[in-house]
Design a protein around this motif. Sequence first.
Motif, mmCIF file in Angstrom:
data_model
loop_
_atom_site.group_PDB
_atom_site.id
_atom_site.type_symbol
_atom_site.label_atom_id
_atom_site.label_comp_id
_atom_site.label_asym_id
_atom_site.label_seq_id
_atom_site.Cartn_x
_atom_site.Cartn_y
_atom_site.Cartn_z
ATOM 1 N N UNK A 99 0.834 -1.202 0.000
ATOM 2 C CA UNK A 99 0.000 0.000 0.000
ATOM 3 C C UNK A 99 0.873 1.259 0.000
ATOM 4 N N UNK A 100 0.737 2.116 -0.997
ATOM 5 C CA UNK A 100 1.535 3.357 -1.006
ATOM 6 C C UNK A 100 1.169 4.233 0.188
ATOM 7 N N UNK A 101 2.170 4.730 0.911
ATOM 8 C CA UNK A 101 1.925 5.605 2.048
ATOM 9 C C UNK A 101 3.184 6.390 2.376
ATOM 10 N N UNK A 102 3.003 7.453 3.146
ATOM 11 C CA UNK A 102 4.115 8.352 3.470
ATOM 12 C C UNK A 102 4.046 8.706 4.946
ATOM 13 N N UNK A 103 5.159 8.533 5.654
ATOM 14 C CA UNK A 103 5.196 8.863 7.070
ATOM 15 C C UNK A 103 5.382 10.363 7.264
ATOM 16 N N UNK A 104 4.929 10.840 8.432
ATOM 17 C CA UNK A 104 5.007 12.257 8.742
ATOM 18 C C UNK A 104 6.451 12.754 8.710
ATOM 19 N N UNK A 105 6.628 13.960 8.198
ATOM 20 C CA UNK A 105 7.928 14.592 8.214
ATOM 21 C C UNK A 105 8.883 14.158 7.117
ATOM 22 N N UNK A 107 9.873 13.415 2.914
ATOM 23 C CA UNK A 107 9.624 13.914 1.571
ATOM 24 C C UNK A 107 8.852 12.877 0.768
ATOM 25 N N UNK A 108 8.108 13.326 -0.223
ATOM 26 C CA UNK A 108 7.303 12.415 -1.043
ATOM 27 C C UNK A 108 8.155 11.330 -1.693
ATOM 28 N N UNK A 109 9.409 11.651 -1.981
ATOM 29 C CA UNK A 109 10.298 10.672 -2.604
ATOM 30 C C UNK A 109 10.578 9.483 -1.689
ATOM 31 N N UNK A 110 10.286 9.630 -0.403
ATOM 32 C CA UNK A 110 10.532 8.568 0.576
ATOM 33 C C UNK A 110 9.282 7.747 0.868
ATOM 34 N N UNK A 111 8.256 7.891 0.049
ATOM 35 C CA UNK A 111 7.021 7.120 0.224
ATOM 36 C C UNK A 111 7.318 5.629 0.105
ATOM 37 N N UNK A 112 6.607 4.830 0.882
ATOM 38 C CA UNK A 112 6.793 3.388 0.878
ATOM 39 C C UNK A 112 5.670 2.713 0.101
ATOM 40 N N UNK A 113 5.829 1.419 -0.154
ATOM 41 C CA UNK A 113 4.826 0.668 -0.889
ATOM 42 C C UNK A 113 5.039 0.753 -2.386
ATOM 43 N N UNK A 114 4.037 0.311 -3.116
ATOM 44 C CA UNK A 114 4.109 0.334 -4.575
ATOM 45 C C UNK A 114 4.247 1.779 -5.055
ATOM 46 N N UNK A 115 5.121 2.024 -6.009
ATOM 47 C CA UNK A 115 5.347 3.369 -6.525
ATOM 48 C C UNK A 115 4.082 3.910 -7.182
ATOM 49 N N UNK A 116 3.802 5.174 -6.913
ATOM 50 C CA UNK A 116 2.580 5.783 -7.426
ATOM 51 C C UNK A 116 2.785 7.285 -7.576
ATOM 52 N N UNK A 118 0.325 9.322 -6.648
ATOM 53 C CA UNK A 118 -0.697 9.897 -5.784
ATOM 54 C C UNK A 118 -0.164 11.114 -5.046
ATOM 55 N N UNK A 119 -1.068 12.015 -4.697
ATOM 56 C CA UNK A 119 -0.687 13.243 -4.022
ATOM 57 C C UNK A 119 -0.157 12.946 -2.623
ATOM 58 N N UNK A 120 0.666 13.848 -2.118
ATOM 59 C CA UNK A 120 1.256 13.704 -0.793
ATOM 60 C C UNK A 120 0.184 13.553 0.284
ATOM 61 N N UNK A 121 -0.890 14.320 0.164
ATOM 62 C CA UNK A 121 -1.964 14.267 1.162
ATOM 63 C C UNK A 121 -2.567 12.873 1.263
ATOM 64 N N UNK A 122 -2.801 12.238 0.113
ATOM 65 C CA UNK A 122 -3.366 10.893 0.100
ATOM 66 C C UNK A 122 -2.404 9.901 0.746
ATOM 67 N N UNK A 123 -1.127 10.045 0.464
ATOM 68 C CA UNK A 123 -0.121 9.141 1.023
ATOM 69 C C UNK A 123 -0.032 9.279 2.542
ATOM 70 N N UNK A 124 -0.165 10.512 3.059
ATOM 71 C CA UNK A 124 -0.144 10.728 4.504
ATOM 72 C C UNK A 124 -1.358 10.076 5.165
#
Length: 274
Positions: A99-105, A107-116, A118-124
């Motif tokens: 599942x694509x997601x992004x931890x607080x603090x 950068x979007x480039x550090x999002x985990x999961x399948x590459x996507x 999607x906007x930063x807000x959705x990942x958070x």
Amino acid sequence: MIQWMSQFGAVQQALIATFFTWGVTALGAALVFFFKTINKQVLNGMLGFAAGVMIAASFWSLLAPGIVLAEELGQVAYITAASGFLLGGGFLYLVDKLLPHLHLGLDTSEAEGVKTNWQRSVLLVLAITLHNIPEGLAVGVAFGAVAAGIGTSATLAGAIALAIGIGLQNFPEGAAVSIPLRREGFSRTKAFLYGQASGIVEPIAGVMGAYAVIKIQPILPYALAFAAGAMIYVVVEELIPEAQREVGGSKTDISTIGAMLGFAVMMVLDVALG
């Protein structure tokens, strides 16, 4: 409260309880109407508190009664508990990787999961949603255990205590989504809507958990251990690292104190009510 809840079936009880936990998530997200930023030390303490609640709930409300139930069903309790626990962690591991997601603090480039894209807000929002899957499942399984009527370790009061504890730790999670989104330029209303949306998965997981253990009673001890393993995975993988992350020289002791307080509160709730 106990008498009022007892008039409903287990699935209905799970739905009511998880709507409550979702509501507390929304209440935390509503802080965005009063604050545009949140002090990092305060956020660390809140996330630490959430971690402490989840650790305590994993043992007092899930693993311990699951072991007792396994023994009463004639299962090898330590095998049931260990296998269910590891399966729960393994399930969250797979979800975390897919599942694509992004931890607080971060950068979007550090999002985990399948590459996507999607906007930063959705990942958070999806990062916090990951926390809520095992929480909703745990509440649903707890109410399903009461309805199954196996043994004496699962009580309605204990299930309600678990829902209250999960609700308490959902408050900082709602704020942890909405306030950073506001800081990034979202309107207060949009940041609130995103923040509360992270909790919508809890009623879904809660109903599924309650229904499953009622229909297939022998899996109940495994389900309790599974929910515990999933929650511990979230604590170790996400909550503790986020609570300990230093920003601007902030101290991490506050998150440790928060975790101790959260554990104590959940333990008291479970022992006093359960």
